[in-house]
Design a protein around this motif. Structure first.
Motif, short mmCIF file in Angstrom:
data_model
loop_
_atom_site.label_atom_id
_atom_site.label_comp_id
_atom_site.label_asym_id
_atom_site.label_seq_id
_atom_site.Cartn_x
_atom_site.Cartn_y
_atom_site.Cartn_z
N GLY A 1 6.26 12.18 8.22
CA GLY A 1 6.43 11.18 7.17
C GLY A 1 6.56 11.80 5.80
N GLU A 2 6.75 10.94 4.82
CA GLU A 2 6.85 11.40 3.43
C GLU A 2 5.45 11.36 2.83
N ILE A 3 4.58 12.26 3.28
CA ILE A 3 3.19 12.23 2.84
C ILE A 3 2.98 13.17 1.67
N ARG A 4 2.33 12.65 0.63
CA ARG A 4 2.08 13.43 -0.59
C ARG A 4 0.67 14.01 -0.58
N GLU A 5 -0.28 13.21 -0.12
CA GLU A 5 -1.68 13.62 -0.16
C GLU A 5 -2.45 13.13 1.07
N VAL A 6 -3.33 14.00 1.56
CA VAL A 6 -4.27 13.60 2.62
C VAL A 6 -5.68 13.74 2.05
N VAL A 7 -6.42 12.64 2.02
CA VAL A 7 -7.80 12.64 1.51
C VAL A 7 -8.74 12.74 2.70
N LEU A 8 -9.54 13.81 2.76
CA LEU A 8 -10.47 13.96 3.87
C LEU A 8 -11.79 13.28 3.52
N ALA A 9 -12.03 12.14 4.14
CA ALA A 9 -13.23 11.35 3.83
C ALA A 9 -14.17 11.31 5.04
N ARG B 1 0.84 -1.20 0.00
CA ARG B 1 0.00 0.00 0.00
C ARG B 1 0.87 1.24 0.00
N ASP B 2 0.36 2.28 -0.64
CA ASP B 2 1.11 3.53 -0.80
C ASP B 2 1.20 4.26 0.55
N PRO B 3 2.41 4.38 1.11
CA PRO B 3 2.53 5.02 2.42
C PRO B 3 2.45 6.55 2.34
N ALA B 4 2.42 7.11 1.12
CA ALA B 4 2.45 8.57 0.97
C ALA B 4 1.05 9.19 0.90
N VAL B 5 0.01 8.35 0.94
CA VAL B 5 -1.36 8.87 0.90
C VAL B 5 -2.10 8.39 2.14
N ILE B 6 -2.74 9.33 2.82
CA ILE B 6 -3.53 9.00 4.02
C ILE B 6 -4.97 9.42 3.79
N CYS B 7 -5.89 8.49 4.00
CA CYS B 7 -7.31 8.78 3.91
C CYS B 7 -7.85 8.92 5.33
N VAL B 8 -8.43 10.08 5.64
CA VAL B 8 -8.90 10.36 6.99
C VAL B 8 -10.40 10.06 7.09
N ASP C 1 -15.85 3.11 8.79
CA ASP C 1 -15.78 3.81 7.50
C ASP C 1 -14.68 3.25 6.60
N VAL C 2 -13.75 2.50 7.18
CA VAL C 2 -12.65 1.94 6.39
C VAL C 2 -13.19 0.86 5.44
N ILE C 3 -14.16 0.08 5.91
CA ILE C 3 -14.65 -1.06 5.14
C ILE C 3 -15.30 -0.63 3.81
N PRO C 4 -16.25 0.33 3.83
CA PRO C 4 -16.81 0.75 2.53
C PRO C 4 -15.77 1.34 1.59
N MET C 5 -14.77 2.05 2.13
CA MET C 5 -13.69 2.58 1.27
C MET C 5 -12.91 1.43 0.63
N GLU C 6 -12.62 0.41 1.43
CA GLU C 6 -11.88 -0.74 0.90
C GLU C 6 -12.68 -1.48 -0.16
N ARG C 7 -14.00 -1.53 0.01
CA ARG C 7 -14.84 -2.25 -0.95
C ARG C 7 -14.84 -1.62 -2.33
N THR C 8 -14.52 -0.32 -2.41
CA THR C 8 -14.50 0.32 -3.73
C THR C 8 -13.31 -0.15 -4.57
N HIS C 9 -12.27 -0.67 -3.92
CA HIS C 9 -11.03 -1.06 -4.60
C HIS C 9 -10.39 0.10 -5.36
N GLU C 10 -10.74 1.34 -5.00
CA GLU C 10 -10.21 2.52 -5.68
C GLU C 10 -8.97 3.03 -4.95
N TYR C 11 -8.84 2.67 -3.69
CA TYR C 11 -7.88 3.33 -2.83
C TYR C 11 -6.79 2.36 -2.38
#
Ligand SMILES: [Zn+2]
Length: 199
Positions: free
Chosen positions: A133-141, A76-83, A89-99
């Motif tokens: 960390g080496e974070i590139r993007e934070v997605v506010l969900a 998994r990409d360590p540079a992107v964090i989804c909040v 709320d993690v489960i529906p995000m995982e089900r999309t297979h987009e992230y």
């Protein structure tokens, strides 16, 4: 009314969300009728989650080890964090297979009226994680509710101050797939309009 152990079961079940007195009684009698194996299976499952499940020390998702499966997954990409607000709320995000990034679970949303302030959520931990960390993007969900929006705005402002190079995005909210414009409420339609993108 009932023998004390039955009364105790009814009152414990009645503490569950959405379970009124009548439903609690119905469930208690169902448990009384069920065989010993099923009833102790339920009791053991409750005890086991309380004993074995805690929060990941990095992202505060549910974990049966100090660090959760998603944080340990090297693919998994360590540079992107989804909040997100809650572990659920993690489960529906995982089900999309987009992230394919990692998560940060806040443990709720800001709500001053209900006494939920920034220090009651894992917001400082998020800022430290992004700074360290080496974070590139934070997605506010966070949820598209008043409290969820307020939480997203608060975090976005904090990140702008502390980590101006990090891209902060918000989930687009819009029209449900398969429905007509005429059935959309004006808030949803307004959000869909302001979040429009080029084709
Ligand atoms: Zn984790």
């Amino acid at each position: 009314m009932y023998p004390a152990p039955v009364q105790r079961l009814v009152s414990e079940l009645g503490k569950l969300p959405g379970i009124g007195q009548r439903t609690a009684q119905r469930l208690a009698f169902h448990i009384l009728r069920s065989d010993l194996e099923d009833a102790t299976g339920l009791a053991d499952a409750i005890r086991e989650v309380k004993e074995r499940i805690g929060l990941c020390e990095r992202c505060f998702n549910l974990a049966d080890q100090p660090v959760c499966d998603i944080c340990r997954d090297e693919r998994r990409d360590p540079a992107v964090i989804c909040v997100v607000e809650e572990p659920g709320d993690v489960i529906p995000m995982e089900r999309t297979h987009e992230y394919r990034g990692r998560y940060h679970v806040l443990g709720g949303a800001l709500s001053p009226i209900d006494g939920v302030d920034p220090e009651d959520l894992k917001i400082a931990e998020l800022f430290r994680r992004v700074e360290g960390g080496e974070i590139r993007e934070v997605v506010l969900a966070t949820n598209p509710t008043t409290t969820g929006e307020a939480t997203a705005l608060h975090i976005a402002a904090g990140l702008r101050d502390r980590s101006p190079d990090v891209v902060v995005t918000r989930l687009a909210s819009g029209l449900p797939v398969g429905s007509d414009l005429e059935y959309a409420d004006e808030v949803t339609l307004g959000k869909a309009f302001s979040g429009r993108r080029a084709l």
